[in-house]
Design a protein around this motif. Structure first.
Motif, short mmCIF file in Angstrom:
data_model
loop_
_atom_site.label_atom_id
_atom_site.label_comp_id
_atom_site.label_asym_id
_atom_site.label_seq_id
_atom_site.Cartn_x
_atom_site.Cartn_y
_atom_site.Cartn_z
N TRP A 108 2.94 0.43 5.42
CA TRP A 108 4.16 0.64 4.64
C TRP A 108 3.85 1.59 3.49
O TRP A 108 2.80 1.49 2.86
N PRO A 109 4.76 2.51 3.19
CA PRO A 109 4.51 3.48 2.11
C PRO A 109 4.45 2.81 0.74
O PRO A 109 5.05 1.76 0.53
N ALA A 135 2.03 -4.07 -9.46
CA ALA A 135 2.68 -4.55 -8.23
C ALA A 135 2.40 -3.62 -7.05
O ALA A 135 2.68 -3.96 -5.92
N GLY A 136 1.86 -2.44 -7.33
CA GLY A 136 1.51 -1.53 -6.24
C GLY A 136 2.42 -0.33 -6.10
O GLY A 136 2.28 0.44 -5.15
N ARG A 152 7.56 -5.68 -3.73
CA ARG A 152 6.79 -6.41 -2.71
C ARG A 152 7.41 -6.19 -1.32
O ARG A 152 6.70 -5.97 -0.34
N SER A 153 8.71 -6.24 -1.26
CA SER A 153 9.37 -6.05 0.03
C SER A 153 9.13 -4.63 0.55
O SER A 153 8.84 -4.42 1.73
N LEU A 154 9.24 -3.63 -0.34
CA LEU A 154 9.03 -2.24 0.08
C LEU A 154 7.60 -2.03 0.58
O LEU A 154 7.34 -1.24 1.49
N LEU A 155 6.66 -2.76 -0.04
CA LEU A 155 5.25 -2.63 0.35
C LEU A 155 4.91 -3.44 1.59
O LEU A 155 3.79 -3.39 2.09
#
Ligand code: AMP
Ligand code: MG
Length: 417
Positions: free
Chosen positions: A184-185, A225-226, A327-330
């Motif tokens: 995931w981007p 969070a990344g 978190r969801s996007l990652l």
């Protein structure tokens, strides 16, 4: 008048309204911490060839069966096999091969006698090859050898989609010769502050002004969070300035824009107005304290979260509403608050029944957590947050939790004790 959403409803609305990007290819070297979107099947076996697990002598095991200290088996040494050696001549019957750890076993050999069990204890690749070796201890077939494929079989599933790549995973992928993985981007998130009173850290503090602390607090939370943080700067308290800053975001474009301040009901709170006029506003108030004015909508077609200006409100708002999205996007599992039960040493009040988050300290006393407040609870007061190790939660609809009663404490990662 837009409805007042609960924290949970607001979180769900935001989560479902921020679209995920397509997975991307990432080099294995850079993939630590990323989330796999594919199963990885091994393209080869590991170890790739049968090799020695000891420095010693490769032999035919049956030729050592009678070996003992009193009556060693003596074999001529005909081969020298260092690690990295590629052409392994066969081991002739009745001979031994000096071999190092990790070097391929020669065809014909089925075991390795470790150096310590021979008369060649000092023998290494830097000394000349001994003519013979005397073996004091017998070896069994397969002893001190690592067989091709004993760790990983070719075609075996080694990493599953959804795995958060750990350092050892990267090592395995490298060992397998895998160069790229699908992950995931990293979401680019644009951030800006707003307010005529805000100064950058390099400016002198002058009357009526304050330093923009939110920009740094929020950037830290997002990075941790990344996310990749895009700093858009500071918007001033007029609509043109807010539009100018928001338009900068369109150049990237980010997965989400986050701002602080300017979403309340003040005459200079232009952020909300600009969103309404140049996109759409889904909601702008949440039934919580601190931080009721939380806005969510779209600027043009980019999702936008408007956090309150007060530093503690912005902090709590970012944990509740921005972290779950990132978190969801990652591709990470949903954000989980670490909740512990604690006994209050003082009452917590929430007269209007909003879901409230108090800055507090929890500590273990005789096996039970006790919770107390840290400092002044004004939503602009960052030091009481710095001193806190937990947020003490008064649920929606509850007006008071008396001293001595149990409270749910959301443990934070840091805090003075
Ligand atoms: P506002 O939402 O614009 O009414 O701001 C609420 C309060 O937060 C005011 O006291 C602002 O001065 C303060 N504030 C707004 N933005 C920031 C910021 N970036 N850093 C620190 N305090 C801020
Ligand atoms: Mg303001």
């Amino acid at each position: 008048m837009p409805e007042l959403l609960s924290v949970l409803e607001a979180q769900q609305k935001i989560l479902s309204a921020v679209p995920k990007r397509e997975p991307e290819s990432c080099s294995v070297e850079a993939a630590y911490g990323r989330v796999l979107t594919q199963n990885i099947h091994s393209p080869l076996e590991l170890p790739p060839f049968t090799n020695s697990s000891m420095d010693g002598f490769a032999v035919r095991s049956e030729e050592t069966h009678n070996a003992s200290a009193a009556s060693p088996v003596r074999l001529p040494v005909k081969l020298d096999i260092p690690a990295g050696f590629s052409k392994t001549e066969p081991l002739l019957v009745g001979t031994a091969a000096r071999i190092l750890t990790g070097a391929p076993l020669p065809p014909g050999a089925d075991a390795v006698v470790q150096l310590e069990n021979t008369d060649q204890q000092g023998s290494s690749q830097t000394t000349s090859l001994p003519e013979t070796v005397s073996i004091f201890v017998p070896v069994k077939k397969g002893e001190n050898t690592r067989f091709a494929g004993e760790d990983v079989k070719s075609g075996q599933l080694v990493l599953k989609s959804g795995r958060i790549l750990q350092p050892q995973d990267i090592g395995l992928l490298i060992s397998l010769g895998v160069r790229q993985v699908s992950v995931w981007p990293i979401p680019p998130i644009a951030l800006f502050s707003s307010g005529d009173e805000l100064l950058t850290p390099d400016q002198p503090l002058t009357p009526g002004k304050i330093y923009d602390s939110n920009g740094f607090v929020l950037a830290g939370i997002l990075k941790k969070a990344g996310a990749e943080v895009i700093q858009l700067g500071t918007a001033r308290d007029n609509p043109q300035s807010v539009v100018e800053i928001l338009d900068k975001a369109l150049l990237y474009p980010p997965d989400l824009i986050i701002s602080s301040a300017g979403v309340s009901v003040g005459v200079f709170d232009y952020v909300r107005q600009v969103i309404e006029e140049n996109g759409s506003l889904s909601f702008w108030r949440v039934n919580m304290r601190p931080g009721k004015p939380i806005a969510f909508g779209y600027y043009k077609n980019i999702p936008f979260i408007g956090l309150p200006g007060n530093p503690v409100s912005a902090y709590i708002g970012s944990l509740l509403f921005a972290l779950p999205v990132i978190r969801s996007l990652l591709g990470l599992p949903p954000f989980q608050q670490k909740l512990v039960k604690a006994i209050l040493t003082e009452a917590l009040e929430s007269p209007d029944g909003r879901e409230s988050f108090y800055r507090g300290n929890i500590k273990l006393v005789d096996g039970t957590y006790q919770a107390s407040l840290t400092g002044h609870q004004g939503s602009g007061n960052l030091f009481s947050l710095v001193q806190a190790n937990a947020l003490l939660i008064v649920p929606a609809g509850v007006k008071v939790i008396p001293a001595g009663e149990e409270v749910s404490a959301w443990a934070l990662e840091a805090g003075l004790d």
